[in-house]
Design an enzyme around this catalytic site. Structure first.
Site, mmCIF file in Angstrom:
data_model
loop_
_atom_site.group_PDB
_atom_site.id
_atom_site.type_symbol
_atom_site.label_atom_id
_atom_site.label_comp_id
_atom_site.label_asym_id
_atom_site.label_seq_id
_atom_site.Cartn_x
_atom_site.Cartn_y
_atom_site.Cartn_z
ATOM 1 N N GLU A 58 -6.336 -10.491 -1.238
ATOM 2 C CA GLU A 58 -7.145 -10.296 0.112
ATOM 3 C C GLU A 58 -8.444 -10.247 -0.340
ATOM 4 O OE1 GLU A 58 -5.670 -6.966 2.372
ATOM 5 O OE2 GLU A 58 -3.706 -7.301 1.953
ATOM 6 N N HIS A 81 -10.379 -5.737 -2.254
ATOM 7 C CA HIS A 81 -11.465 -5.656 -1.316
ATOM 8 C C HIS A 81 -12.688 -4.960 -2.143
ATOM 9 C CE1 HIS A 81 -9.000 -6.912 1.935
ATOM 10 N NE2 HIS A 81 -8.217 -6.154 1.844
ATOM 11 N N GLU A 131 0.832 -1.204 -0.092
ATOM 12 C CA GLU A 131 0.213 0.230 0.153
ATOM 13 C C GLU A 131 0.812 1.373 -0.129
ATOM 14 O OE1 GLU A 131 -2.814 -0.084 3.208
ATOM 15 O OE2 GLU A 131 -3.498 -2.281 2.436
ATOM 16 N N ASN A 184 1.963 -5.191 -3.218
ATOM 17 C CA ASN A 184 0.653 -5.425 -2.888
ATOM 18 C C ASN A 184 -0.289 -4.187 -2.749
ATOM 19 O OD1 ASN A 184 -1.517 -7.378 -2.174
ATOM 20 N ND2 ASN A 184 -1.240 -6.835 -0.123
ATOM 21 N N ASP A 202 -12.336 -9.972 -0.817
ATOM 22 C CA ASP A 202 -13.804 -10.257 0.073
ATOM 23 C C ASP A 202 -14.449 -9.120 -0.833
ATOM 24 O OD1 ASP A 202 -12.656 -7.705 1.098
ATOM 25 O OD2 ASP A 202 -12.671 -8.356 3.177
HETATM 26 O O1 G3I Z 1 -3.904 -7.224 19.029
HETATM 27 C C1 G3I Z 1 -4.781 -6.181 19.547
HETATM 28 C C2 G3I Z 1 -5.161 -6.607 21.002
HETATM 29 O O2 G3I Z 1 -4.075 -6.911 21.889
HETATM 30 C C3 G3I Z 1 -6.035 -5.239 21.342
HETATM 31 O O3 G3I Z 1 -6.531 -5.632 22.566
HETATM 32 C C4 G3I Z 1 -6.997 -4.953 20.177
HETATM 33 C C5 G3I Z 1 -7.747 -3.587 20.620
HETATM 34 O O4 G3I Z 1 -8.248 -3.149 19.505
HETATM 35 O O5 G3I Z 1 -6.367 -4.548 19.047
HETATM 36 C C6 G3I Z 1 -5.466 -5.976 18.850
HETATM 37 O O6 G3I Z 1 -4.942 -5.422 17.428
HETATM 38 C C7 G3I Z 1 -5.931 -5.560 16.339
HETATM 39 C C8 G3I Z 1 -5.406 -6.397 15.319
HETATM 40 O O7 G3I Z 1 -6.043 -6.285 13.813
HETATM 41 C C9 G3I Z 1 -5.367 -7.683 15.460
HETATM 42 O O8 G3I Z 1 -6.810 -8.282 15.745
HETATM 43 C C10 G3I Z 1 -5.722 -3.973 15.567
HETATM 44 O O9 G3I Z 1 -6.498 -3.094 16.640
HETATM 45 C C11 G3I Z 1 -6.479 -3.779 14.460
HETATM 46 O O10 G3I Z 1 -6.437 -2.528 13.941
HETATM 47 C C12 G3I Z 1 -6.136 -4.992 13.582
HETATM 48 O O11 G3I Z 1 -6.645 -4.937 12.362
HETATM 49 C C13 G3I Z 1 -6.337 -5.445 11.080
HETATM 50 C C14 G3I Z 1 -5.880 -4.270 10.045
HETATM 51 O O12 G3I Z 1 -5.552 -5.084 8.909
HETATM 52 C C15 G3I Z 1 -4.794 -3.258 10.644
HETATM 53 O O13 G3I Z 1 -4.768 -2.362 9.788
HETATM 54 C C16 G3I Z 1 -6.982 -6.498 10.591
HETATM 55 O O14 G3I Z 1 -7.131 -7.565 11.375
HETATM 56 C C17 G3I Z 1 -6.566 -6.935 9.231
HETATM 57 O O15 G3I Z 1 -7.423 -7.607 8.517
HETATM 58 C C18 G3I Z 1 -6.359 -6.004 8.415
HETATM 59 O O16 G3I Z 1 -5.729 -6.329 7.096
HETATM 60 C C19 G3I Z 1 -5.357 -5.311 6.159
HETATM 61 C C20 G3I Z 1 -4.171 -5.980 5.539
HETATM 62 O O17 G3I Z 1 -3.060 -6.136 6.179
HETATM 63 C C21 G3I Z 1 -3.576 -5.027 4.228
HETATM 64 N N1 G3I Z 1 -4.765 -4.726 3.590
HETATM 65 C C22 G3I Z 1 -5.911 -4.342 4.043
HETATM 66 C C23 G3I Z 1 -6.575 -5.281 5.080
HETATM 67 C C24 G3I Z 1 -7.778 -4.931 5.594
HETATM 68 O O18 G3I Z 1 -7.529 -3.565 6.463
#
Ligand code: G3I
Length: 455
Positions: A271, A244, A166, A208, A273
């Site tokens: 990715e 997405h 990105e 990507n 969906d």
């Molecule tokens: O692990 C912490 C946890 O300890 C905490 O309590 C909690 C509180 O919010 O947060 C947890 O971390 C989260 C993490 O996912 C794991 O669940 C983050 O807040 C959350 O922001 C994070 O989101 C991820 C996101 O990327 C971050 O930008 C999504 O799961 C994940 O699906 C998403 O994936 C991205 C790809 O990497 C790149 N392309 C877009 C895609 C969707 O946004």
């Protein structure tokens, strides 16, 4: 930080709505495609029959969810860590690496006949706090060290790495996204790719991004970068289209994949969906068909298994519902894979450094990745005709150069001729076997072939 809201706004552009009627027609087509006696009954088998992989994003903590893991193992032959291989997860403190989650994913993949996509070595989002606070040379060196260490750790175990994620801006500029990484200099992306190649010559190296689902300003900016990289020999092997998607699909989705493939890179849907609604199944089908129709489209990954696993809460964008049931979108994809007539991909493997030859108790060959003011060196140590119980490799650095860190070896001295001794786990080598270590340095890297001495 993350630009989820921007991305989501992008999902529902009017352009996407226009294709709804055509999409509904395709659903009907899909539903009347008869299954044949020989049709494969899982996504992984059907994709494999077409020479592709079919993957899903997952997390190691999901392995204790029986329903999730049952579907994962039955349907998918590739996995990607939704979060556990990102910078914040793997290097929470500078130069302290934790690979626990990622290692569990790799082990799971091995045990279940799956390949692994690596996601993502560098990205403006999900950086650890310490990296967010760096800039300039310090950030550039931290990035190089991060890529080197992570890609070296997983060397030989990753099918394709999202090396850079990105990095391009949304909107009409077609230019780079502003970020702390971008502010280290426009060459940061090519430095990232060269560093990844030096650390793992066997993984395919991908760029990507999202909102690249047709020919538009953003995808064209990326296209121009890839064309430039190919022309200048920057090691890039593949481009990931996150996909997405909302309730429509660009009519030139396939044509866009094809123009990248024509540059000489693989393309992958990384990715996928799709927003829920009447067009969901048809969009999944059209994306699948598009991949099958592009020879160099080597695989599709969906961003989660069940709707309840998805980052798009409430949008139910995946192939299985929250109870693990197959949705119409699943059937559409499976039918498309079974009926698709796309040719199997035939892609050359990435260039690898040939092993050193010649007699002697051991030999050493260096792969160098240099930039203005620094370098990383990967050194392959190969035993001769007899087994080794230890080795020392001597590397002569030009004046002004200095070793700043080493991995899989311990160094004596940092300037001039530096001796690298094996560590406890890589000293013993069978006849003809090899191992690798590396180091990072400032100044100009070694130009002479290193010498190897058996202990
Ligand atoms: O692990 C912490 C946890 O300890 C905490 O309590 C909690 C509180 O919010 O947060 C947890 O971390 C989260 C993490 O996912 C794991 O669940 C983050 O807040 C959350 O922001 C994070 O989101 C991820 C996101 O990327 C971050 O930008 C999504 O799961 C994940 O699906 C998403 O994936 C991205 C790809 O990497 C790149 N392309 C877009 C895609 C969707 O946004």
């Amino acid at each position: 930080m993350d630009d989820t809201s921007t991305r989501r706004r992008g999902l529902f552009r009017p352009r996407n709505l226009i294709t709804l009627a055509a999409g509904a027609a395709l659903v009907a087509t899909t539903l009347v495609v008869p299954g044949t006696a020989s049709a494969n009954t899982t996504l992984r088998a059907a994709a494999a029959a077409k020479g592709r992989y079919f993957g899903a994003a997952t997390s190691s903590f999901m392995f204790s969810d029986t329903q999730h893991v049952t579907i994962l193992n039955r349907e998918f032959n590739s996995i990607v860590a939704e979060n556990e291989m990102k910078w914040d997860a793997t290097e929470p403190n500078q130069n302290q690496f934790t690979f626990t989650g990622g290692d569990r994913l790799v082990a799971h993949a091995r045990a279940n006949g799956m390949s692994v996509r690596g996601h993502a070595l560098v990205w403006h989002a999900q950086q650890p706090r310490w990296a967010q606070n760096l800039s300039g040379t310090a950030l550039r060196n931290a990035m190089i060290n991060h890529i080197t260490r992570v890609a070296t750790h997983y060397r030989g175990q990753i099918h394709s790495w999202d090396v850079v994620n990105e990095a391009f801006a949304d909107g009409g500029s077609g230019g780079r996204r502003d970020s702390n990484l971008q502010r280290t200099g426009n060459d940061w992306i090519e430095v990232a790719f060269r560093t990844a190649r030096a650390a793992d010559p066997t993984a395919k190296l991908c760029y990507n991004d999202y909102n690249t689902d047709g020919v538009n300003a953003k995808s064209t900016g990326i296209y121009n970068m890839v064309r430039d990289f190919k022309a200048r020999g920057v090691p890039i092997d593949c481009v990931g289209f996150q996909s997405h998607l909302g309730t429509g699909l660009a009519s030139d989705y396939q044509a866009n994949l094809q123009r990248f493939a024509d540059l000489g890179v693989d393309v992958q849907i990384t990715e996928l969906d799709v927003a829920q609604g009447s067009s969901q199944a048809s969009i999944y089908e059209r994306v699948t068909r598009a991949c099958l129709a592009v020879t160099r489209c080597t695989g599709i990954t969906v961003w989660g298994v069940r709707d309840s696993d998805s980052w798009r809460r409430g949008e139910n964008p995946l192939l299985f519902d929250g109870n693990g049931n197959k949705k119409p979108a699943y059937t559409a994809v499976l039918n498309a894979l079974n009926s698709g007539s796309g040719p199997n991909p035939t892609t050359p493997p990435p260039t690898t450094t040939p092993p050193p030859t010649g007699g002697g108790a051991c030999s050493a060959a260096v792969t160098l990745n240099s930039w203005n003011g620094g370098f990383t060196a990967s050194i392959r140590v190969t035993a001769g005709n007899a087994p080794l119980t230890g080795w020392t490799v001597s590397v002569t650095l030009p004046g002004g150069a200095a070793v700043t860190s080493a991995w899989n070896a311990t160094n004596t001295g940092t300037t001039g001729t530096v001796a690298f001794r094996n560590v406890s786990y890589n000293g013993q080598l069978g006849a003809g076997a090899s191992t690798e270590f590396g180091f990072q340095g400032t100044g100009v890297g070694p130009t002479a072939t290193p010498t190897c001495q058996a202990a």
